[in-house]
Design a protein around this motif. Structure first.
Motif, PDB file in Angstrom:
ATOM      1  N   GLN A  32       4.934  52.017  40.906  1.00 39.49           N
ATOM      2  CA  GLN A  32       4.962  53.395  41.416  1.00 39.49           C
ATOM      3  C   GLN A  32       3.951  53.622  42.532  1.00 39.49           C
ATOM      4  OE1 GLN A  32       4.094  56.164  38.263  1.00 39.49           O
ATOM      5  NE2 GLN A  32       6.273  56.563  37.948  1.00 39.49           N
ATOM      6  N   LYS A  33       2.758  53.058  42.370  1.00 40.54           N
ATOM      7  CA  LYS A  33       1.676  53.293  43.332  1.00 40.54           C
ATOM      8  C   LYS A  33       1.711  52.299  44.485  1.00 40.54           C
ATOM      9  CE  LYS A  33      -0.375  56.468  40.727  1.00 40.54           C
ATOM     10  NZ  LYS A  33      -0.623  57.847  41.154  1.00 40.54           N
ATOM     11  N   GLY A  34       2.684  51.417  44.471  1.00 35.95           N
ATOM     12  CA  GLY A  34       2.858  50.485  45.594  1.00 35.95           C
ATOM     13  C   GLY A  34       1.855  49.349  45.644  1.00 35.95           C
ATOM     14  N   CYS A  35       1.202  49.039  44.527  1.00 37.65           N
ATOM     15  CA  CYS A  35       0.216  47.951  44.501  1.00 37.65           C
ATOM     16  C   CYS A  35       0.880  46.623  44.863  1.00 37.65           C
ATOM     17  CB  CYS A  35      -0.407  47.814  43.110  1.00 37.65           C
ATOM     18  SG  CYS A  35      -0.866  49.369  42.351  1.00 37.65           S
ATOM     19  N   ASN A  36       2.141  46.470  44.459  1.00 35.59           N
ATOM     20  CA  ASN A  36       2.866  45.222  44.723  1.00 35.59           C
ATOM     21  C   ASN A  36       3.018  44.949  46.223  1.00 35.59           C
ATOM     22  OD1 ASN A  36       4.532  47.419  44.950  1.00 35.59           O
ATOM     23  ND2 ASN A  36       6.284  46.507  43.912  1.00 35.59           N
ATOM     24  N   GLY A  37       2.987  46.018  47.039  1.00 37.99           N
ATOM     25  CA  GLY A  37       3.141  45.858  48.482  1.00 37.99           C
ATOM     26  C   GLY A  37       2.118  44.904  49.067  1.00 37.99           C
ATOM     27  N   CYS A  38       0.916  44.911  48.563  1.00 34.47           N
ATOM     28  CA  CYS A  38      -0.135  44.019  49.067  1.00 34.47           C
ATOM     29  C   CYS A  38      -0.449  42.882  48.097  1.00 34.47           C
ATOM     30  CB  CYS A  38      -1.416  44.796  49.321  1.00 34.47           C
ATOM     31  SG  CYS A  38      -1.270  45.937  50.711  1.00 34.47           S
ATOM     32  N   HIS A  39      -0.545  43.207  46.817  1.00 36.85           N
ATOM     33  CA  HIS A  39      -0.990  42.189  45.846  1.00 36.85           C
ATOM     34  C   HIS A  39       0.165  41.362  45.294  1.00 36.85           C
ATOM     35  CE1 HIS A  39      -5.136  43.585  45.814  1.00 36.85           C
ATOM     36  NE2 HIS A  39      -4.663  44.817  45.800  1.00 36.85           N
ATOM     37  N   GLY A  40       1.409  41.703  45.691  1.00 33.99           N
ATOM     38  CA  GLY A  40       2.554  40.914  45.246  1.00 33.99           C
ATOM     39  C   GLY A  40       3.158  41.445  43.957  1.00 33.99           C
ATOM     40  N   VAL A  41       4.441  41.143  43.758  1.00 35.66           N
ATOM     41  CA  VAL A  41       5.176  41.604  42.574  1.00 35.66           C
ATOM     42  C   VAL A  41       4.507  41.097  41.301  1.00 35.66           C
ATOM     43  CG1 VAL A  41       7.417  41.562  41.395  1.00 35.66           C
ATOM     44  CG2 VAL A  41       7.326  41.656  43.884  1.00 35.66           C
ATOM     45  N   TYR A  42       3.930  39.893  41.362  1.00 38.49           N
ATOM     46  CA  TYR A  42       3.293  39.317  40.175  1.00 38.49           C
ATOM     47  C   TYR A  42       1.764  39.456  40.213  1.00 38.49           C
ATOM     48  CZ  TYR A  42       7.918  37.204  40.244  1.00 38.49           C
ATOM     49  OH  TYR A  42       9.275  37.020  40.305  1.00 38.49           O
ATOM     50  N   GLY A  43       1.270  40.262  41.167  1.00 42.12           N
ATOM     51  CA  GLY A  43      -0.182  40.425  41.276  1.00 42.12           C
ATOM     52  C   GLY A  43      -0.887  39.159  41.715  1.00 42.12           C
ATOM     53  N   GLU A  44      -0.116  38.249  42.329  1.00 40.21           N
ATOM     54  CA  GLU A  44      -0.635  36.918  42.652  1.00 40.21           C
ATOM     55  C   GLU A  44      -1.475  36.890  43.926  1.00 40.21           C
ATOM     56  OE1 GLU A  44       2.344  38.046  43.156  1.00 40.21           O
ATOM     57  OE2 GLU A  44       3.407  37.061  44.786  1.00 40.21           O
ATOM     58  N   GLY A  45      -1.372  37.973  44.743  1.00 38.75           N
ATOM     59  CA  GLY A  45      -2.169  38.034  45.964  1.00 38.75           C
ATOM     60  C   GLY A  45      -1.599  37.189  47.084  1.00 38.75           C
ATOM     61  N   LEU A  46      -2.099  37.431  48.289  1.00 36.75           N
ATOM     62  CA  LEU A  46      -1.695  36.652  49.463  1.00 36.75           C
ATOM     63  C   LEU A  46      -2.758  36.830  50.525  1.00 36.75           C
ATOM     64  CD1 LEU A  46       0.677  34.977  50.782  1.00 36.75           C
ATOM     65  CD2 LEU A  46       1.377  37.122  51.833  1.00 36.75           C
ATOM     66  N   SER A  47      -3.225  35.759  51.089  1.00 30.44           N
ATOM     67  CA  SER A  47      -4.285  35.711  52.102  1.00 30.44           C
ATOM     68  C   SER A  47      -5.417  36.689  51.767  1.00 30.44           C
ATOM     69  CB  SER A  47      -3.704  35.844  53.505  1.00 30.44           C
ATOM     70  OG  SER A  47      -3.439  37.149  53.872  1.00 30.44           O
ATOM     71  N   SER A  48      -5.635  37.748  52.569  1.00 31.65           N
ATOM     72  CA  SER A  48      -6.809  38.589  52.304  1.00 31.65           C
ATOM     73  C   SER A  48      -6.588  39.578  51.153  1.00 31.65           C
ATOM     74  CB  SER A  48      -7.231  39.330  53.569  1.00 31.65           C
ATOM     75  OG  SER A  48      -6.179  40.136  54.032  1.00 31.65           O
ATOM     76  N   TYR A  49      -5.381  39.637  50.590  1.00 35.89           N
ATOM     77  CA  TYR A  49      -5.141  40.478  49.416  1.00 35.89           C
ATOM     78  C   TYR A  49      -5.377  39.646  48.171  1.00 35.89           C
ATOM     79  CZ  TYR A  49      -2.721  43.044  53.084  1.00 35.89           C
ATOM     80  OH  TYR A  49      -2.415  43.677  54.247  1.00 35.89           O
ATOM     81  N   PRO A  50      -6.429  39.957  47.420  1.00 36.31           N
ATOM     82  CA  PRO A  50      -6.782  39.067  46.305  1.00 36.31           C
ATOM     83  C   PRO A  50      -5.764  39.088  45.159  1.00 36.31           C
ATOM     84  CG  PRO A  50      -8.196  41.016  46.346  1.00 36.31           C
ATOM     85  CD  PRO A  50      -7.346  41.077  47.572  1.00 36.31           C
ATOM     86  N   ARG A  51      -5.729  37.967  44.448  1.00 33.02           N
ATOM     87  CA  ARG A  51      -4.994  37.937  43.174  1.00 33.02           C
ATOM     88  C   ARG A  51      -5.687  38.915  42.240  1.00 33.02           C
ATOM     89  NH1 ARG A  51      -6.332  35.553  38.491  1.00 33.02           N
ATOM     90  NH2 ARG A  51      -7.988  34.330  39.463  1.00 33.02           N
TER      91      ARG A  51
END
Ligand code: HEC
Length: 124
Positions: A32-51
């Motif tokens: 709902q809050k769009g956290c997946n947009g940066c941290h990924g659907v699985y919260g796994e992170g990508l480059s400067s967006y931490p897991r």
């Protein structure tokens, strides 16, 4: 006596706030809050967006409250988090942190593969 009766009436309500419920609420909030947009659907992170999955609950709570307070010393990367943390309530922060710290991938959900790790500038 009246106080005891009130307490007994409230007890079943309190048990609704167990961890299972918080996990489910956190899962919904995460999308709902769009956290997946940066941290990924699985919260796994990508480059400067931490897991953010499988980190200790206390650490996630501490970080989210830190961003929400906006008063600590932050670099530009950390400031990215302010708009996403500033409107979270204490209970939302708790629910998100329960979900993320205990995160278990839903085996039935559609998957995408992560065949390689990205580093630095993304290889350009
Ligand atoms: C626009 C991209 C973006 C979105 C959306 C976003 N984040 Fe972040 N998040 C970041 C970045 C960048 C950092 C690293 C900040 C830093 O260096 O302190 C971060 C850091 C964090 C951290 C600290 C991780 C650690 O180990 O220090 C947590 C926890 C977190 N985010 C949770 C969330 C939650 C929960 C949401 C949804 C409410 C969310 N984020 C939405 C970009 C984002």
């Amino acid at each position: 006596m009246k106080k005891n009766m009130l307490l007994m009436a409230l007890l079943p309500l309190l048990s609704l706030h167990g961890d299972g419920n918080a996990y489910k609420k956190g899962e919904i909030l995460y999308a709902q809050k769009g956290c997946n947009g940066c941290h990924g659907v699985y919260g796994e992170g990508l480059s400067s967006y931490p897991r953010i999955v499988h980190k200790p609950h206390y650490l996630l709570v501490k970080k989210l409250k830190f961003y929400r307070a906006k008063t600590g010393v932050m670099n530009q990367t950390a400031q990215i988090m302010i708009p996403f943390a500033e409107n979270l309530s204490d209970s939302e922060i708790n629910n998100l942190s329960v979900y993320l710290s205990k995160y278990k991938a839903n085996e039935d959900a559609p998957r995408y593969e992560l065949p390689y790790e990205t580093w630095g500038d993304g290889g350009s």
